[in-house]
Enzyme design. Structure first.
Site, mmCIF file in Angstrom:
data_model
loop_
_atom_site.group_PDB
_atom_site.id
_atom_site.type_symbol
_atom_site.label_atom_id
_atom_site.label_comp_id
_atom_site.label_asym_id
_atom_site.label_seq_id
_atom_site.Cartn_x
_atom_site.Cartn_y
_atom_site.Cartn_z
ATOM 1 N N GLY A 97 34.044 -31.473 47.357
ATOM 2 C CA GLY A 97 35.150 -32.142 46.689
ATOM 3 C C GLY A 97 36.215 -31.259 46.071
ATOM 4 N N HIS A 118 36.937 -23.261 34.982
ATOM 5 C CA HIS A 118 38.188 -23.694 34.343
ATOM 6 C C HIS A 118 37.972 -24.201 32.928
ATOM 7 C CE1 HIS A 118 40.181 -24.235 38.584
ATOM 8 N NE2 HIS A 118 40.000 -22.985 38.247
ATOM 9 N N GLU A 152 37.790 -35.660 53.433
ATOM 10 C CA GLU A 152 39.024 -35.267 54.127
ATOM 11 C C GLU A 152 39.041 -33.779 54.402
ATOM 12 O OE1 GLU A 152 42.504 -36.548 51.944
ATOM 13 O OE2 GLU A 152 41.497 -38.459 51.520
ATOM 14 N N ASP A 174 34.626 -31.517 33.142
ATOM 15 C CA ASP A 174 34.116 -32.774 32.570
ATOM 16 C C ASP A 174 32.670 -32.726 32.088
ATOM 17 O OD1 ASP A 174 32.653 -32.888 34.986
ATOM 18 O OD2 ASP A 174 34.070 -34.246 35.944
ATOM 19 N N ASN A 183 33.278 -33.211 52.075
ATOM 20 C CA ASN A 183 34.578 -33.736 51.644
ATOM 21 C C ASN A 183 34.979 -34.807 52.658
ATOM 22 O OD1 ASN A 183 37.389 -34.087 50.972
ATOM 23 N ND2 ASN A 183 37.379 -32.042 50.053
ATOM 24 N N CYS A 203 40.068 -21.333 18.573
ATOM 25 C CA CYS A 203 41.036 -20.867 17.587
ATOM 26 C C CYS A 203 41.406 -19.449 17.976
ATOM 27 C CB CYS A 203 40.382 -20.909 16.205
ATOM 28 S SG CYS A 203 41.304 -19.968 14.972
ATOM 29 N N CYS A 226 41.542 -21.141 9.188
ATOM 30 C CA CYS A 226 42.850 -20.477 9.098
ATOM 31 C C CYS A 226 44.033 -21.433 9.288
ATOM 32 C CB CYS A 226 42.938 -19.343 10.124
ATOM 33 S SG CYS A 226 42.835 -19.940 11.813
ATOM 34 N N GLN A 282 34.783 -26.123 39.195
ATOM 35 C CA GLN A 282 36.154 -26.080 38.671
ATOM 36 C C GLN A 282 36.351 -27.225 37.682
ATOM 37 O OE1 GLN A 282 39.087 -25.287 42.186
ATOM 38 N NE2 GLN A 282 37.193 -26.022 43.085
ATOM 39 N N SER A 284 40.101 -29.397 46.967
ATOM 40 C CA SER A 284 41.195 -29.315 47.940
ATOM 41 C C SER A 284 41.480 -27.865 48.324
ATOM 42 C CB SER A 284 42.453 -29.973 47.366
ATOM 43 O OG SER A 284 42.801 -29.351 46.158
#
Ligand code: APR
Length: 233
Positions: A179, A113, A207, A98, A205, A121, A142, A95, A181
């Site tokens: 990593g 993503h 958490e 970077d 993860n 363009c 353009c 996702q 959520s």
């Protein structure tokens, strides 16, 4: 920690989110210091914001490019890339926008993503543009505004990439989520799809989140700590 024997699996799929790049210094979106804690996505990451003030949105993405270029892939990215060189079928479905997996050497990366390093363009399509600042804000052919080739809030995912990701998820027999959520759809549905397809599902993860119960195993550690020792060689 028990290690995984890669040779026990035909197709290993890594499904990554912002936590994958956190130890490189790239901020996550929702945790402490997360991007959407300092910036309202309504002003910077949706088509309406771009239509209202394209320069403001482009400048925000330039800031993100600058901060990502100051970061380096970590040992976890490298472990994923190394495995691709040693195993017949490894896919990264990310996702993240970077490009860290590619910088670490991963080749088969599906960017759900989009990418911080592409612009598009509306008439002339995609152009790569790597560097802190965009080479230009408007198309040289353009004059249209060039829009970051990123899936913003309210956008549809690229159907070609989504189709490839869905196919990879159906065919993998080991699904390693790192990593994320698990709140942004349709990517949030991938762990369940992998499980339905018969894959062993592992989460890395620090958490727990709402999706954690879907996994056969949850490893409560960070990407950089866990990945380098996860696979036995
Ligand atoms: N290692 C592993 N996981 C980590 C680490 C780490 N070092 N640090 C943080 N995490 C976990 C957090 O516990 C959290 O569950 O990474 C997750 C990051 O969650 P989000 O910030 O919500 O990122 P992500 O799930 O990738 O967001 C999905 O939302 O706005 C969008 O398009 C953007 O692709 C993004 C999508």
């Amino acid at each position: 920690m028990k290690t995984i024997r890669p040779e026990d699996y035909r197709h290993i799929l890594f499904f990554t989110g912002a936590g994958m790049s956190a130890e490189s210094g790239v901020p996550t979106y929702r945790g402490a210091g997360g991007v959407w804690r300092s910036y309202r996505w309504e002003e910077y990451a949706c088509q309406d914001a771009f239509d209202a003030d394209p320069e403001k949105v482009l400048r925000f993405h330039e800031l993100r490019r600058k901060s990502v270029l100051a970061c380096q892939p970590h040992a976890g990215h490298e472990a994923v890339a190394r495995l691709e060189g040693e195993h017949p079928q490894v896919t990264v479905v990310t996702q993240n926008i970077d490009g860290m997996h590619q910088r670490a050497g991963s080749r088969r990366v599906l960017e759900l993503h989009g990418s911080l390093w592409r612009l598009r363009c509306p008439q002339h399509g995609i152009r790569e543009d790597i560097g802190e600042a965009y080479r230009r804000y408007r198309c040289e052919d353009c004059g249209n505004w060039l829009r970051p080739d990123i899936t913003w809030f309210g956008d549809m995912l690229d159907s070609f990439v989504m189709g490839q990701a869905a196919q990879a998820i159906r065919s993998c027999d080991l699904f390693v989520s790192i990593g994320t959520s698990g709140v942004v759809w349709p990517a949030a549905g991938f762990p369940q799809a992998a499980r339905d397809g018969g894959a062993r599902c592992i989460e890395i993860n620090p958490e727990a989140n709402e999706m954690s119960s879907l996994y056969h195993e949850s490893i409560r550690g960070t990407a950089g700590e866990v990945l380098p020792g996860l696979f036995s060689s």
